[in-house]
Design an enzyme around this catalytic site. Structure first.
Site, PDB file in Angstrom:
ATOM      1  CG  ASN A   1      -0.426  -0.226   2.522  1.00 16.11           C
ATOM      2  OD1 ASN A   1       0.553  -0.934   2.670  1.00 16.11           O
ATOM      3  ND2 ASN A   1      -1.035   0.372   3.534  1.00 16.11           N
TER       4      ASN A   1
ATOM      5  CG  ASN B   1      -0.994  11.461  -1.547  1.00 19.74           C
ATOM      6  OD1 ASN B   1      -1.421  12.558  -1.174  1.00 19.74           O
ATOM      7  ND2 ASN B   1      -0.122  11.351  -2.517  1.00 19.74           N
ATOM      8  CB  ALA B   2      -0.537  14.314   2.699  1.00 17.73           C
TER       9      ALA B   2
ATOM     10  CE1 TYR C   1      -4.407  11.046   5.641  1.00 16.15           C
ATOM     11  CE2 TYR C   1      -6.402  10.184   6.649  1.00 16.15           C
ATOM     12  CZ  TYR C   1      -5.136  10.728   6.778  1.00 16.15           C
ATOM     13  OH  TYR C   1      -4.603  10.944   8.007  1.00 16.15           O
TER      14      TYR C   1
ATOM     15  CB  CYS D   1      -5.368  -1.287  -1.464  1.00 12.72           C
ATOM     16  SG  CYS D   1      -6.688  -0.534  -0.512  1.00 12.72           S
TER      17      CYS D   1
ATOM     18  CD  GLU E   1      -5.435  -5.856  -0.985  1.00 17.47           C
ATOM     19  OE1 GLU E   1      -4.897  -4.733  -0.926  1.00 17.47           O
ATOM     20  OE2 GLU E   1      -6.119  -6.321  -0.069  1.00 17.47           O
TER      21      GLU E   1
ATOM     22  CB  CYS F   1     -11.089  -2.342   0.649  1.00 15.23           C
ATOM     23  SG  CYS F   1     -10.398  -1.753  -0.905  1.00 15.23           S
TER      24      CYS F   1
HETATM   25  N1  THU Z   1      -5.199  -1.457   2.755  1.00  8.46           N
HETATM   26  C1  THU Z   1      -4.663  -2.287   1.824  1.00  8.46           C
HETATM   27  O1  THU Z   1      -3.608  -2.017   1.238  1.00  8.46           O
HETATM   28  N2  THU Z   1      -5.317  -3.434   1.553  1.00  8.46           N
HETATM   29  C2  THU Z   1      -6.414  -3.885   2.216  1.00  8.46           C
HETATM   30  O2  THU Z   1      -6.911  -4.961   1.936  1.00  8.46           O
HETATM   31  C3  THU Z   1      -7.003  -3.056   3.270  1.00  8.46           C
HETATM   32  C4  THU Z   1      -6.439  -1.708   3.439  1.00  8.46           C
HETATM   33  C5  THU Z   1      -4.451  -0.239   3.085  1.00  8.46           C
HETATM   34  C6  THU Z   1      -5.065   1.049   2.652  1.00  8.46           C
HETATM   35  C7  THU Z   1      -4.458   2.015   3.642  1.00  8.46           C
HETATM   36  O3  THU Z   1      -3.166   2.366   3.181  1.00  8.46           O
HETATM   37  C8  THU Z   1      -4.293   1.183   4.904  1.00  8.46           C
HETATM   38  O4  THU Z   1      -4.312  -0.167   4.488  1.00  8.46           O
HETATM   39  C9  THU Z   1      -5.369   1.421   5.951  1.00  8.46           C
HETATM   40  O5  THU Z   1      -6.632   1.307   5.410  1.00  8.46           O
END
Ligand code: THU
Length: 158
Positions: free
Chosen positions: A61, A64-65, A67, A72, A74, A110
């Site tokens: 992941n 960024n400031a 948001y 993510c 994935e 997500c």
């Molecule tokens: N995040 C992921 O990279 N994958 C997920 O399956 C859930 C959430 C990241 C997004 C954000 O950078 C941090 O986790 C908190 O939500």
């Protein structure tokens, strides 16, 4: 009234039971989480994909400031795979997370990532397995579609 049920068969493995390729993906996903840029959430996620040409690529992941501009793990991994090897199917996506340097119990992706996972699966017309990697247990989900019932997809656009 009529009804129907949606069922998904999920295989649950102890980490020690994993076959070699899944073990490699498991480790690659945790390793990738170490490269997360997550100064805001401090939630470090890694994703590793197995391509049909046997390559393993990974992503993490990237926050960024502002948001919503972050991405993510994935989607970082899947878009990277699509950008580098556009004609090669993705067979497996492994997902893992670490917090405070510790491996976490398994996390689930997500909704936006599920949508992208589905697109990847349909693009190559081949089931993409999803490996949810926890420090003790691992869930093997048979396809991206299983994670997004009643999905919106390209079939609605034709
Ligand atoms: N995040 C992921 O990279 N994958 C997920 O399956 C859930 C959430 C990241 C997004 C954000 O950078 C941090 O986790 C908190 O939500």
């Amino acid at each position: 009234m009529r009804e129907f049920r949606l069922e998904t068969r999920v295989e649950v493995y102890a980490t020690g039971e994993l076959d070699d390729i899944y073990r490699r993906l498991y480790e690659a996903a945790f390793e990738a989480s170490k490269h997360a840029y997550a100064p805001y959430s401090k939630f470090h996620v890694g994703a590793a994909v197995l391509l049909e040409n046997s390559m393993i690529l990974s992503g993490s992941n990237q926050e960024n400031a502002a948001y919503p501009s972050g991405l993510c793990a994935e989607r970082t991994a899947l878009f990277y795979a699509g950008a580098r090897y556009p004609n090669t199917a993705v067979l497996v996506l492994a997902i893992a997370a670490m917090k405070d340097g510790e491996r976490m119990d398994l996390i689930t992706p997500c909704g936006a990532c599920r949508q992208v996972m589905l697109e990847t699966e349909q693009r190559y017309d081949k089931p993409m397995k999803v490996l949810l990697c926890g420090k003790e247990d691992v869930y093997l989900i048979p396809s991206a579609k299983a994670l997004l019932p009643f999905c919106f997809s390209k079939s609605a656009l034709v």
